[in-house]
Design a protein around this motif. Structure first.
Motif, mmCIF file in Angstrom:
data_model
loop_
_atom_site.group_PDB
_atom_site.id
_atom_site.type_symbol
_atom_site.label_atom_id
_atom_site.label_comp_id
_atom_site.label_asym_id
_atom_site.label_seq_id
_atom_site.Cartn_x
_atom_site.Cartn_y
_atom_site.Cartn_z
ATOM 1 N N MET A 65 0.825 -1.213 0.000
ATOM 2 C CA MET A 65 0.000 0.000 0.000
ATOM 3 C C MET A 65 0.852 1.253 0.000
ATOM 4 O O MET A 65 0.438 2.294 -0.517
ATOM 5 C CB MET A 65 -0.928 -0.014 1.209
ATOM 6 C CG MET A 65 -2.076 -0.976 1.039
ATOM 7 S SD MET A 65 -3.110 -0.971 2.501
ATOM 8 C CE MET A 65 -4.413 -2.068 1.980
ATOM 9 N N GLY A 66 2.064 1.150 0.567
ATOM 10 C CA GLY A 66 2.972 2.289 0.581
ATOM 11 C C GLY A 66 3.314 2.775 -0.825
ATOM 12 O O GLY A 66 3.707 3.919 -1.020
ATOM 13 N N PRO A 118 -8.548 -1.962 -4.187
ATOM 14 C CA PRO A 118 -8.593 -2.456 -5.573
ATOM 15 C C PRO A 118 -7.250 -2.311 -6.300
ATOM 16 O O PRO A 118 -6.987 -3.007 -7.271
ATOM 17 C CB PRO A 118 -9.653 -1.557 -6.232
ATOM 18 C CG PRO A 118 -10.497 -1.083 -5.111
ATOM 19 C CD PRO A 118 -9.589 -0.959 -3.939
ATOM 20 N N ASN A 119 -6.398 -1.413 -5.801
ATOM 21 C CA ASN A 119 -5.110 -1.210 -6.456
ATOM 22 C C ASN A 119 -3.999 -2.107 -5.940
ATOM 23 O O ASN A 119 -2.876 -2.049 -6.426
ATOM 24 C CB ASN A 119 -4.683 0.249 -6.311
ATOM 25 C CG ASN A 119 -5.338 1.099 -7.363
ATOM 26 O OD1 ASN A 119 -5.245 0.803 -8.548
ATOM 27 N ND2 ASN A 119 -6.042 2.119 -6.935
ATOM 28 N N LYS A 162 1.473 2.300 -9.619
ATOM 29 C CA LYS A 162 2.566 2.515 -8.659
ATOM 30 C C LYS A 162 3.138 3.903 -8.770
ATOM 31 O O LYS A 162 3.159 4.494 -9.838
ATOM 32 C CB LYS A 162 3.666 1.509 -8.915
ATOM 33 C CG LYS A 162 3.476 0.265 -8.095
ATOM 34 C CD LYS A 162 4.678 -0.604 -8.267
ATOM 35 C CE LYS A 162 4.501 -1.902 -7.527
ATOM 36 N NZ LYS A 162 5.642 -2.764 -7.743
ATOM 37 N N ASP A 163 3.606 4.407 -7.645
ATOM 38 C CA ASP A 163 4.229 5.726 -7.639
ATOM 39 C C ASP A 163 5.708 5.596 -7.967
ATOM 40 O O ASP A 163 6.372 4.761 -7.407
ATOM 41 C CB ASP A 163 4.074 6.338 -6.238
ATOM 42 C CG ASP A 163 4.386 7.810 -6.273
ATOM 43 O OD1 ASP A 163 4.384 8.365 -7.376
ATOM 44 O OD2 ASP A 163 4.621 8.386 -5.209
ATOM 45 N N GLY A 166 2.644 -6.090 -10.380
ATOM 46 C CA GLY A 166 2.004 -4.783 -10.246
ATOM 47 C C GLY A 166 2.761 -3.637 -10.904
ATOM 48 O O GLY A 166 2.318 -2.504 -10.857
ATOM 49 N N ILE A 167 3.915 -3.926 -11.502
ATOM 50 C CA ILE A 167 4.653 -2.835 -12.153
ATOM 51 C C ILE A 167 3.924 -2.447 -13.432
ATOM 52 O O ILE A 167 3.702 -3.284 -14.299
ATOM 53 C CB ILE A 167 6.101 -3.250 -12.491
ATOM 54 C CG1 ILE A 167 6.835 -3.638 -11.216
ATOM 55 C CG2 ILE A 167 6.833 -2.119 -13.207
ATOM 56 C CD1 ILE A 167 8.243 -4.146 -11.449
ATOM 57 N N PRO A 168 3.522 -1.169 -13.548
ATOM 58 C CA PRO A 168 2.742 -0.776 -14.718
ATOM 59 C C PRO A 168 3.523 -0.967 -16.020
ATOM 60 O O PRO A 168 4.727 -0.704 -16.063
ATOM 61 C CB PRO A 168 2.468 0.710 -14.487
ATOM 62 C CG PRO A 168 3.120 1.085 -13.235
ATOM 63 C CD PRO A 168 3.730 -0.091 -12.610
ATOM 64 N N ARG A 169 2.818 -1.452 -17.020
ATOM 65 C CA ARG A 169 3.502 -1.779 -18.273
ATOM 66 C C ARG A 169 4.076 -0.546 -18.965
ATOM 67 O O ARG A 169 5.105 -0.605 -19.610
ATOM 68 C CB ARG A 169 2.545 -2.506 -19.211
ATOM 69 C CG ARG A 169 3.246 -2.866 -20.498
ATOM 70 C CD ARG A 169 2.481 -3.866 -21.309
ATOM 71 N NE ARG A 169 2.065 -5.011 -20.556
ATOM 72 C CZ ARG A 169 0.956 -5.693 -20.834
ATOM 73 N NH1 ARG A 169 0.176 -5.300 -21.798
ATOM 74 N NH2 ARG A 169 0.649 -6.754 -20.143
#
Lengths: 285, 313
Positions: free
Chosen positions: A172-173, A200-201, A284-285, B202-205
């Motif tokens: 979540m971080g 959801p993320n 992701k940030d 989860g790494i955005p493409r």
């Protein structure tokens, strides 16, 4: 289409094949002992002690499983009761762990409040703590609360695991603060931000935690917390069946295979869903 | 105007306690959200942990009330108990060997799997996680390393002419440590590995696409410039899980080799604690052993965070 997009310059087919072969080799090493124990469970008893040992069954049989079923059906407490107990424990623990850890993790990852550092530290230390007197202290706490020999004793202690919280907090971080600020500007409270924006993320993390939670709960034995036979979960009775020694070597192997199935099913369900989230773009940030 | 300035000053001079109280009131929604977890955590983890901590300074046999003995247990541990010193040595060697190897394996395999197309990912993740998923199936290794010629390793190595006689894999002090390491590595793709898999997922493409546009040429560059920087939190999680599993190892050695193992070759701190806690019921002494382990793990955790922090933050 999607996989074509993934192909980029410098990613040759030859490289893919090399990686595949490498993974296959490691995979064979990983699977070999598991293959062996499955084979043991379909060997008739005279084959279990053959020399030299065979890596396959000459005349595979389901007899061990039939024997297991027979032993199971002749018990004082009906076998289905043990199954119910384990399924009940696994479902309650998994659901509560997912709900509670994710909401607490949201607070620790994204909230600002007095005591945040202390709570994070406590979780971290609890994760590293092991002690052989821990179960005595847990017993004392549970006895004090009158939980011994109830379903509470085999569910409540396994819900709030430091590992689950730590996992969710790490994921979540990574969610950009901007998204949370935007949700706040839209008038969402903490509860809504947590459940409709953040969770959801981090779907891959939720599904991964589900695997851990189920797996952990499925192994709960409740030794020293549960005395009534009708409250005991499946692993205890499986161990009783297989502790009869060599005479039941085949049955024991069958018991191992049977108890393996539910966690594998949950794993495959979750993992294939994790893969699906790949299609959506992450945040992701 | 003046009144407003006054309240400003009051604000600043407001003492810390009242400030904290007000902050707490403001964040009550947050407290409420984490209450279910922390209530259960306090009752079933935090309180028992805090109650366990002082037990290392007592004599406790589970029949009589604990008796305070100060540092006696620790004197005995470090000055008289030679087996404990052997156990510390084994634990450290074991952790230093298996820890980094399995951590690198976790990351490397998680990443290589990610390079595979869709369904193969699930298949490989399943295969590598299977030893952890299958619970205590590691006892099957007993069939493989059994000391007689029925043992699969012996039978096939003799047949291939590599060995000329059966080796006592599980009782010969020369082999025990190696065998335990092999089995431990076999089951080391656990929680850390899965979290890395989930993190990679989860790494955005678009980040990979952007990197390709910017001139990232091969898999290696992509790994170092895109993947690793995006995986900090998961890598830290995997590292902590690795510390826990490497330092608390003991069950595998205890189950596979005889207990106690020949020359204490597979004797770790946890094995020692098991010996005193679950066999001799000297719970005070067992707690002291675990107390030392706790200290070692806190140190290792601190060190790893420092090390990773340099690359990840």
């Amino acid at each position: 289409m999607a996989s074509k997009k993934r192909k980029q310059i410098g990613k040759s087919r030859a490289g893919d094949i090399a990686i595949f072969i490498m993974l296959m080799l490691v995979g064979l090493f990983m699977l070999f002992p598991i293959y062996l124990s499955v084979i043991q469970s379909v060997k008739p008893s005279q084959e279990l002690f053959l020399f030299p040992p065979k890596l396959y069954a000459i005349a595979p049989t389901g007899q061990n499983f039939v024997d297991l079923l027979n032993t199971a059906s002749n018990m004082w407490v009906p076998f289905s009761r043990y199954i119910f107990n384990s399924v009940f424990v696994a479902v309650v623990v998994t659901i509560c762990q997912l709900l509670f850890s994710s909401s607490a993790a949201y607070v620790l990852a994204k909230g600002e409040f007095p005591g945040k550092r202390a709570l994070n530290k406590a979780i971290e230390l609890a994760l590293l703590f092991t002690s052989s007197v821990m179960f005595i202290m847990q017993y004392m706490v549970m006895a004090f609360m009158g939980l011994i020999d109830t379903y509470f004793a085999i569910t409540l202690p396994y819900i709030a695991t430091p590992m689950g919280l730590f996992l969710m907090r790490q994921f979540m971080g990574q969610i950009p603060d901007a998204i949370i600020e935007a949700a706040k500007l839209d008038g969402a409270g903490h509860m809504r931000t947590c459940w409709q924006v953040v969770i959801p993320n981090v779907k891959p993390a939720i599904l991964t935690l589900m695997i851990f939670a189920f797996q952990g709960a499925w192994q709960v034995t409740g030794y020293s917390f549960i005395y009534s036979e009708e409250l005991k979960p499946l692993p205890t009775v499986m161990q009783q069946i297989s502790s009869a020694g060599i005479a039941r070597a085949g049955v024991a192997a069958a018991a191992v295979v049977i108890t393996m199935i539910p966690p594998i099913a949950v794993f495959l369900f979750c993992q294939s869903n994790v893969m699906e989230t790949m299609a959506q773009s992450g945040m992701k940030d | 105007m003046a009144a407003q300035a006054n309240t400003e000053i009051l604000h600043i001079e407001d003492n810390k306690f009242r400030y904290t109280l007000r902050e707490m009131k403001r964040s009550r929604g947050l407290y409420l959200l984490m209450a279910p977890f922390f209530i259960l955590f306090t009752i079933f983890t935090f309180v028992p942990v805090v109650m366990s901590l002082p037990m290392g300074f007592t004599n406790f046999n589970m029949v009589q009330l604990p008796q305070w003995v100060g540092l006696d247990n620790f004197y005995v541990l470090f000055l008289e108990d030679e087996v404990f010193l052997k156990a510390i040595q084994n634990t450290l060697i074991f952790a230093v060997v298996t820890g980094p190897i399995s951590y690198i394996l976790c990351f490397l395999l998680a990443w290589l799997i990610n390079e595979m197309p869709g369904a193969l990912k699930t298949v490989f993740t399943f295969i590598f996680y299977a030893p952890t998923l299958a619970g205590n199936i590691y006892t099957t290794w007993q069939l493989i390393f059994s000391g007689d010629t029925y043992g699969i390793a012996n039978a096939y190595l003799i047949k291939l002419g590599i060995l000329n006689g059966a080796r006592q894999w599980l009782t010969d002090a020369n082999y025990i440590f190696g065998v335990v390491i092999v089995v431990q590595l076999w089951m080391s793709l656990g929680a850390g590995f899965l979290s890395l898999r989930a993190g990679l997922q989860g790494i955005p493409r678009d980040r990979y696409e952007a990197a390709a546009v910017e001139g990232v040429k091969n898999r290696m560059q992509e790994l170092l410039m895109v993947t690793v920087p995006a995986m900090g939190p998961q890598m830290l999680f995997a590292a902590v899980m690795q510390i826990v599993s490497s330092f608390t190892a003991g069950d595998v050695g205890r189950t596979l080799t005889a207990f106690p193992s020949t020359d204490y070759a597979a004797h770790t701190i946890m094995t020692h604690a098991y010996d005193y806690g679950s066999i001799r019921f000297e719970m005070g002494y067992a707690s002291a052993i675990c107390f030392v382990l706790f200290g070692v793990m806190i140190l290792a955790n601190w060190g790893i965070k420092k090390l990773l922090g340099r690359y990840l933050d």
